[in-house]
Structure formats: structure tokens, C-alpha cells
Motif scaffolding. Structure first.
Motif, PDB file in Angstrom:
ATOM      1  N   GLN A 215       0.812  -1.215   0.000  1.00  0.00           N
ATOM      2  CA  GLN A 215       0.000   0.000   0.000  1.00  0.00           C
ATOM      3  C   GLN A 215       0.852   1.275   0.000  1.00  0.00           C
ATOM      4  O   GLN A 215       0.343   2.356  -0.232  1.00  0.00           O
ATOM      5  CB  GLN A 215      -0.916  -0.017   1.214  1.00  0.00           C
ATOM      6  CG  GLN A 215      -1.915  -1.155   1.181  1.00  0.00           C
ATOM      7  CD  GLN A 215      -3.213  -0.779   0.493  1.00  0.00           C
ATOM      8  OE1 GLN A 215      -3.801   0.224   0.818  1.00  0.00           O
ATOM      9  NE2 GLN A 215      -3.632  -1.581  -0.465  1.00  0.00           N
ATOM     10  N   PHE A 216       2.131   1.128   0.304  1.00  0.00           N
ATOM     11  CA  PHE A 216       3.005   2.300   0.353  1.00  0.00           C
ATOM     12  C   PHE A 216       2.933   3.086  -0.954  1.00  0.00           C
ATOM     13  O   PHE A 216       2.856   4.305  -0.963  1.00  0.00           O
ATOM     14  CB  PHE A 216       4.446   1.851   0.629  1.00  0.00           C
ATOM     15  CG  PHE A 216       5.423   2.988   0.833  1.00  0.00           C
ATOM     16  CD1 PHE A 216       5.594   3.559   2.090  1.00  0.00           C
ATOM     17  CD2 PHE A 216       6.181   3.474  -0.223  1.00  0.00           C
ATOM     18  CE1 PHE A 216       6.500   4.597   2.289  1.00  0.00           C
ATOM     19  CE2 PHE A 216       7.092   4.511  -0.031  1.00  0.00           C
ATOM     20  CZ  PHE A 216       7.249   5.073   1.218  1.00  0.00           C
ATOM     21  N   LYS A 219      -0.537   4.922  -0.969  1.00  0.00           N
ATOM     22  CA  LYS A 219      -0.734   5.889   0.116  1.00  0.00           C
ATOM     23  C   LYS A 219       0.125   7.128  -0.069  1.00  0.00           C
ATOM     24  O   LYS A 219      -0.261   8.223   0.309  1.00  0.00           O
ATOM     25  CB  LYS A 219      -0.404   5.247   1.462  1.00  0.00           C
ATOM     26  CG  LYS A 219      -1.291   4.079   1.821  1.00  0.00           C
ATOM     27  CD  LYS A 219      -2.685   4.500   2.253  1.00  0.00           C
ATOM     28  CE  LYS A 219      -3.475   3.264   2.674  1.00  0.00           C
ATOM     29  NZ  LYS A 219      -4.848   3.588   3.062  1.00  0.00           N
ATOM     30  N   PHE A 220       1.312   6.937  -0.620  1.00  0.00           N
ATOM     31  CA  PHE A 220       2.203   8.075  -0.782  1.00  0.00           C
ATOM     32  C   PHE A 220       2.365   8.485  -2.253  1.00  0.00           C
ATOM     33  O   PHE A 220       3.259   9.252  -2.597  1.00  0.00           O
ATOM     34  CB  PHE A 220       3.559   7.787  -0.138  1.00  0.00           C
ATOM     35  CG  PHE A 220       3.472   7.555   1.353  1.00  0.00           C
ATOM     36  CD1 PHE A 220       3.225   8.612   2.221  1.00  0.00           C
ATOM     37  CD2 PHE A 220       3.604   6.289   1.884  1.00  0.00           C
ATOM     38  CE1 PHE A 220       3.137   8.403   3.594  1.00  0.00           C
ATOM     39  CE2 PHE A 220       3.514   6.065   3.255  1.00  0.00           C
ATOM     40  CZ  PHE A 220       3.272   7.128   4.120  1.00  0.00           C
ATOM     41  N   PHE A 353       9.798  -0.653   2.716  1.00  0.00           N
ATOM     42  CA  PHE A 353       8.446  -0.086   2.666  1.00  0.00           C
ATOM     43  C   PHE A 353       7.564  -0.795   1.639  1.00  0.00           C
ATOM     44  O   PHE A 353       6.351  -0.850   1.793  1.00  0.00           O
ATOM     45  CB  PHE A 353       8.520   1.398   2.283  1.00  0.00           C
ATOM     46  CG  PHE A 353       8.967   2.304   3.387  1.00  0.00           C
ATOM     47  CD1 PHE A 353       8.390   2.226   4.656  1.00  0.00           C
ATOM     48  CD2 PHE A 353       9.959   3.246   3.173  1.00  0.00           C
ATOM     49  CE1 PHE A 353       8.791   3.080   5.672  1.00  0.00           C
ATOM     50  CE2 PHE A 353      10.373   4.102   4.193  1.00  0.00           C
ATOM     51  CZ  PHE A 353       9.788   4.018   5.442  1.00  0.00           C
ATOM     52  N   ILE A 354       8.185  -1.265   0.541  1.00  0.00           N
ATOM     53  CA  ILE A 354       7.361  -1.926  -0.482  1.00  0.00           C
ATOM     54  C   ILE A 354       7.781  -3.379  -0.683  1.00  0.00           C
ATOM     55  O   ILE A 354       7.576  -3.959  -1.747  1.00  0.00           O
ATOM     56  CB  ILE A 354       7.385  -1.172  -1.833  1.00  0.00           C
ATOM     57  CG1 ILE A 354       8.821  -1.020  -2.332  1.00  0.00           C
ATOM     58  CG2 ILE A 354       6.718   0.177  -1.699  1.00  0.00           C
ATOM     59  CD1 ILE A 354       8.896  -0.519  -3.767  1.00  0.00           C
ATOM     60  N   MET A 356       8.385  -5.528   2.648  1.00  0.00           N
ATOM     61  CA  MET A 356       8.272  -6.327   3.875  1.00  0.00           C
ATOM     62  C   MET A 356       7.053  -7.254   3.815  1.00  0.00           C
ATOM     63  O   MET A 356       7.071  -8.346   4.368  1.00  0.00           O
ATOM     64  CB  MET A 356       8.222  -5.435   5.119  1.00  0.00           C
ATOM     65  CG  MET A 356       6.965  -4.624   5.296  1.00  0.00           C
ATOM     66  SD  MET A 356       6.878  -3.788   6.908  1.00  0.00           S
ATOM     67  CE  MET A 356       7.978  -2.404   6.690  1.00  0.00           C
ATOM     68  N   GLU A 357       6.021  -6.806   3.101  1.00  0.00           N
ATOM     69  CA  GLU A 357       4.777  -7.590   3.038  1.00  0.00           C
ATOM     70  C   GLU A 357       4.964  -8.935   2.339  1.00  0.00           C
ATOM     71  O   GLU A 357       4.215  -9.879   2.593  1.00  0.00           O
ATOM     72  CB  GLU A 357       3.683  -6.808   2.303  1.00  0.00           C
ATOM     73  CG  GLU A 357       3.152  -5.600   3.058  1.00  0.00           C
ATOM     74  CD  GLU A 357       3.955  -4.325   2.794  1.00  0.00           C
ATOM     75  OE1 GLU A 357       4.920  -4.379   2.000  1.00  0.00           O
ATOM     76  OE2 GLU A 357       3.619  -3.279   3.373  1.00  0.00           O
TER      77      GLU A 357
ATOM     78  N   ALA B  74       0.258   2.143   5.784  1.00  0.00           N
ATOM     79  CA  ALA B  74       0.548   1.461   4.516  1.00  0.00           C
ATOM     80  C   ALA B  74       0.938  -0.002   4.671  1.00  0.00           C
ATOM     81  O   ALA B  74       0.464  -0.849   3.919  1.00  0.00           O
ATOM     82  CB  ALA B  74       1.652   2.209   3.769  1.00  0.00           C
ATOM     83  N   GLU B  76       1.714  -3.918   5.762  1.00  0.00           N
ATOM     84  CA  GLU B  76       1.136  -5.123   6.369  1.00  0.00           C
ATOM     85  C   GLU B  76       2.305  -5.944   6.883  1.00  0.00           C
ATOM     86  O   GLU B  76       3.307  -6.103   6.198  1.00  0.00           O
ATOM     87  CB  GLU B  76       0.371  -5.947   5.326  1.00  0.00           C
ATOM     88  CG  GLU B  76      -0.738  -5.201   4.612  1.00  0.00           C
ATOM     89  CD  GLU B  76      -1.952  -4.935   5.479  1.00  0.00           C
ATOM     90  OE1 GLU B  76      -2.001  -5.469   6.610  1.00  0.00           O
ATOM     91  OE2 GLU B  76      -2.841  -4.192   5.020  1.00  0.00           O
TER      92      GLU B  76
END
Lengths: 420, 157
Positions: A215-216, A219-220, A353-354, A356-357, B74, B76
Motif C-alpha cells: 500500500q506504500f 498511500k504516498f 516499505f514496499i 516487507m509484506e 501502509a 502489512e
């Protein structure tokens, strides 16, 4: 029994969960994938610049060493003593004229040849090896290594096609683009993910998840699904390059918001207090600001803005793998550019930030599919049927079907009348 | 010689650091850094090889703040609780009045099923300054021994 009846769909749009959780599958992969007729990503030439420089690595779960030989070429071998099977080179990296196992001091040269056996003739005529023992026949198991613009690939096979042909046009070009300047390694990141290694191969080929899991972006305001992007594949569809071009949707913000609204994912307008991380210094003239290059079976090369990295998948049994990141820049980067690359390291890796998920996504998929071998995942975003060489949109997971089609071929389990 | 007021302030800072992360008061955790701080998390293997690569880096407090915003809106990540155990710091006075501090940490995580595990062990290398009687991190470098990061690194070490 694993056979070609495992596939519920001939176009690989259904993948049985058993393929992530079956020891028989894993054992067969060791033989047919990792020791099969293909090239695995091993490391970078820049990591072993001098004669005698060595590093340890893995091909699948097989421990290997690569080192720079006396003739300037890179050689490699399985890191297992020919004598009693001990790890020969215990250090992760270093420089050495030869490699000696500590157990009985059997010594090997840089090509893995056996050059020394202590007490070979015994002591005072007693003990020692039979004079007929042929040292030349008892070296370490060797691997063949070739370099594509400084990227090292290795194979156990003597039947494998030439490396450039294996990579195919789009991938060999994209890797040459990334490696056009001499590389400078900035460091490493590692993560241990409790999931089957193939779940990560799928992850890097899956553009559909990009703006939804991570979502980074949204969201940004970094990238949106309406940005121009897609995927390029080789004609065999084993590799895949996901790409995005910079600023192609700057005028289409309204369209982007509408696209997300449809999905019930609201456009948000959070602002970073420090925008430095988002900066982009254009280094390539093709406008591509994001390229995720997934190389079958274990390699990924990424350009995410100015963040460059290689990722290597190292299975540790069927339920876990190590993801090994090599972060790099280029010789000739000035201090400012190097700091910018380090700053953009914030985007990638276990703390990225984009990214880790991705670890979490793999673990929850692995956990929930255990013991559900007959159930399947659905791979239909972007359509089914024959797999095209190019995808010109981003809401797609078509390259996953490419991965599975080549996997099935190597494993000898292609469905009758398979569509690929 | 480090004045006892400074030692007390440092002890409070260390305790607040663990408290604010472990109690999920990350917005307040940000305020333990100076405006021009450096906060970075580094794998020990990079330090050992003289390589500059990081796991994450913040070049000022705004970037530390952005980490928290991103976690909140943002990212998860694995649902868990953190528990820091931080050893007594070794302190060295600096000529400019700041203090260098080195301490060891162990960070445990616990999931929703109540299973706990050692998530990370390593050390902090800090430069601590004093503003209005309070100690703040001008620099906090986290050197991670457990650089094979279990799954992912979201909430701060």
C-alpha cells in the motif's frame, strides 16, 4: 505418486497446493531443477575481483563455493569434502590459495581438484592409502560457471543450452542494461521466510499484488495500477520482467482514483515528511523506473528507481527458504548518489516499505495451504489459455503460468495436451 | 567523568525507548530522537566486511516519523508484540558534552497464539545529547547479529 495428472487445468491456471508441501516433490526438485539442465543464479563477479577471492553460496539447498582461479576465471565446486563429506570452506568469504578441510586436512585447489592428502604414504611404512588410489579421481564435485555481463550463473548439467540462449532475448538485454557499468557491492540483506521457495518465485512474477499488498505505493502516491507497465517474457516463458515506466500517468490521477474506487481501495493522500526517499535520478534512457527481473529458478534482479539489488532464493527444506539480497551501485557513483541508493534501500528487503509484506504473504499462503494438497490456487488474472510473450497491462499474473509450465516440463509432469 | 544527572537521563532514555516500542507508542518513540538524528539498522555481516549497506536508514527525525506513518497507514506485517531486553550501557564522555553509549539488546516477539521467539539480538551504538535536562538520540546505530531476519522487520528494533 507424482505424475502429470496433478494439474486440474491444462493451461496452469490451477496450481495444487501439494506442490509446495510434498517431500516427494521437494526431493525431485533437487534432482530435476537444481541439478537439472538449467542455469542457476550464483553471485556477482564483482564479489570475487582478485585471484583467490572466494564466496560461499547455494544452488537450491546445495552448498557451493565460487572463487577466482589463477587464470582469472571463476570456478566453483560443491562445498563438501570428497573424503568424509565435511564442509570444506566454512568462512562465508575470503581469499585463499587453496581450500583445506579441517577434519583430515584434505586439500583442494581453486578448481576443486584434490592436491593434498596427509599421511598418504602412511608413517614409517604403516597406514596410508593404497598406492593405486588416484587423487585425480577424488576431487570435489565441480559446477560449471559462466558470466553474463558480470552476473555468475552455475550449472551441474552438461546438457544445458548456452547461457545467453537460456536467458532469452528480453532477459539477456535487461540484465546487460543493469550491468552496463562496473558494479560496486554495497552490502547484503537476508531474511528467513517460512514458506516453500516457489511461493517467492510466484511473488516476483505477480504484478497483480503490487499495488494491493504494498500500500506504500498508493498511500504516498508513488505508482498506480494505471501507470504504464507490463511484463516481458522469453519465448519459453520461464523468466519474466515486470516493468513500469516513469510518470506515464501524471495526467491520469482522476482515472487512477476511479480505478481504486472500483476496487473499494480508497486513494489516500498521506505525505511523507521527508520526500528524499522518493527521488529518482534517471540512469537509463528507456524511461523504465521499475524492473523486476525474475530468472528461473532462483534469481531476481531489480531496479526500483535507483535501488539496485539481486535476490537469490535458497531453499532450506520445503517449508523454509532464505532470501539473500545483494545491494549494489556502480563504480563511479559519487558520494551523493551512493547515499541516495542507501536511502532507497528503505524500499526493499525485509524492512522495505514496499517489500516487507512479501515475507508475510508467503508465510500466510504456506501456513494455510499445508495438508490441503488437493485444493488449488487460481491464476487467471490477465486471462488463461496460451501464454503470450508480452503483457501490456499490470493487472496480471500470467507470468506465473509461464513459471509453472517450465517447472512442469523440467519435473516431467506436463499435462497431456498442456497449453503454454 | 559523567555527571550522575546525565547518567540518570540516559537510563530514562533507554527505558523509554523499550517502553514506547513494546507498548506500541511509536508516535512518542519518534520524540526520543533529535531533529537531525541518524537512525539506522545494519546487518553485522556488512559491518564486518566494511560495506555500507543497511536494512533501513533515517537521516533525520522526519524520516523516523515517516517509518511510523508507513507502518500505521501502509504496511502489512506479522501481527505480534515486541519485548525488548536492553543491557546496561557502557558510557564514554565526549569532548562536546555528548555521551557515546554501547549496549546489548535482545528482542523477543510473540504472536497471537502466544508463541514467543527470539527475533533479534545485537547491540546499539549511540551518540546521546542533552536538551533541557533530557537525553536524546543524536545517533542510534543498531548492529544486528541476527541478520538472517526472521520473516520481516517492521516494528523498530
Amino acid at each position: 505418486m507424482l505424475d502429470n495428472s496433478i494439474w486440474p487445468a491444462k493451461d496452469y491456471s490451477r496450481v495444487p497446493f501439494r506442490l509446495y508441501h510434498d517431500q516427494e516433490v521437494y526431493d525431485l526438485e533437487r534432482e530435476r531443477i537444481w541439478r537439472g539442465p538449467l542455469w542457476s543464479f550464483l553471485g556477482l563477479e564483482a564479489e570475487v575481483p582478485k585471484i583467490g577471492d572466494f564466496r560461499t553460496s547455494f544452488i537450491g539447498d546445495i552448498p557451493v563455493v565460487y572463487n577466482r582461479g589463477d587464470d582469472g576465471k571463476v570456478y566453483g565446486f560443491v562445498n563438501r569434502c570428497a573424503h568424509r563429506g565435511s564442509t570444506v570452506r566454512r568462512e562465508a568469504y575470503g581469499n585463499a590459495a587453496d581450500h583445506t578441510c579441517i577434519y583430515h586436512r584434505w586439500c583442494y585447489d581453486k578448481k576443486g581438484g584434490l592436491i593434498g592428502v596427509p599421511f598418504r604414504r602412511g608413517v614409517k611404512g604403516q597406514g596410508g592409502l593404497d598406492p593405486a588410489f588416484d587423487q585425480a579421481q577424488h576431487g570435489l564435485e565441480t559446477i560449471r560457471i559462466e558470466s553474463w555481463h558480470g552476473i555468475l550463473f552455475a550449472t551441474f548439467s552438461d546438457k544445458v543450452e548456452p547461457l545467453e540462449q537460456y536467458l532469452g532475448g528480453p532477459m539477456s538485454n535487461m540484465l546487460a542494461r543493469i550491468m552496463a557499468r562496473p558494479v560496486k557491492v554495497l552490502g547484503y540483506q537476508r531474511q528467513r521466510i517460512k514458506g516453500n521457495w516457489k511461493l517467492y518465485c510466484e511473488n516476483t512474477r505477480d504484478q497483480y499484488h503490487g499495488s494491493l499488498l504494498h500500500q506504500f505505493h498508493m498511500k504516498f502516491g508513488i505508482t498506480r495500477v494505471t501507470q504504464k507497465g507490463g511484463a516481458w517474457m522469453d519465448t519459453r516463458h520461464r523468466h519474466s520482467i515486470s516493468y513500469t515506466r516513469e510518470d506515464t500517468d501524471a495526467q491520469d490521477s482522476a482515472q487512477a482514483i476511479a480505478a481504486y474506487a472500483d476496487q473499494k481501495v480508497a486513494e489516500s493522500d498521506f505525505q511523507l515528511k521527508d520526500q528524499g526517499i522518493l527521488g529518482y535520478k534517471q540512469e537509463f534512457d528507456d524511461g523504465v523506473s521499475l524492473a523486476i527481473c525474475s530468472i528461473f529458478p532462483n534469481g531476481t534482479f531489480q531496479q526500483i528507481r535507483n535501488s539496485m539489488a539481486a535476490r537469490q532464493v535458497r531453499p532450506r527444506g520445503m517449508d523454509e527458504f532464505e532470501l539473500y539480497w545483494t545491494i549494489f551501485g556502480y563504480e563511479g557513483d559519487d558520494e551523493e548518489l551512493e547515499m541516495h541508493r542507501l536511502l532507497q534501500t528503505n524500499m526493499i528487503g525485509p524492512a522495505g516499505f514496499i517489500s516487507m509484506e512479501d515475507g508475510e504473504a508467503v508465510e500466510i499462503a504456506h501456513r494455510a495451504t499445508m495438508l490441503e494438497g488437493e485444493a488449488c490456487s487460481i491464476i487467471e488474472m490477465g486471462g488463461g489459455g496460451k501464454i503470450p510473450d508480452e503483457i501490456t497491462f499490470k493487472v496480471s499474473d500470467v507470468p506465473l503460468r509461464g513459471f509453472w509450465s517450465y517447472y512442469a516440463e523440467l519435473m516431467g509432469i506436463e499435462p497431456e495436451g498442456g497449453i503454454r | 567523568m559523567i555527571a550522575s544527572e546525565k547518567r540518570d537521563a540516559i537510563a530514562d532514555l533507554m527505558a523509554e525507548y523499550a517502553y514506547r516500542i513494546d507498548r506500541d507508542k511509536l508516535e512518542d518513540w519518534v520524540n526520543l530522537f533529535t531533529e537531525d538524528c541518524l537512525y539506522k539498522v545494519v546487518p553485522r555481516e556488512n559491518v564486518a566486511q566494511g560495506l555500507p549497506g543497511v536494512l533501513l536508514i533515517c537521516l533525520n527525525r522526519n524520516m523516523v516519523h515517516d517509518r511510523v506513518t508507513s507502518l500505521r497507514v501502509a504496511n502489512e506485517y506479522n501481527i505480534h508484540v515486541d519485548r525488548h531486553v536492553i543491557g546496561a550501557p557502557r558510557l564514554t564522555a565526549q569532548a562536546d558534552g555528548s555521551v557515546r553509549a554501547e549496549s546489548n539488546y535482545a528482542l523477543f516477539q510473540t504472536n497471537q497464539e502466544g508463541e514467543s521467539w527470539l527475533f533479534s539480538v545485537g547491540c546499539y551504538e549511540d551518540v546521546i545529547v542533552f536538551q533541557g535536562g533530557k537525553a536524546l538520540f543524536k545517533e542510534r546505530v543498531v548492529i544486528v547479529d541476527t541478520y538472517a531476519i526472521p520473516n520481516l522487520l517492521a516494528t523498530p528494533i
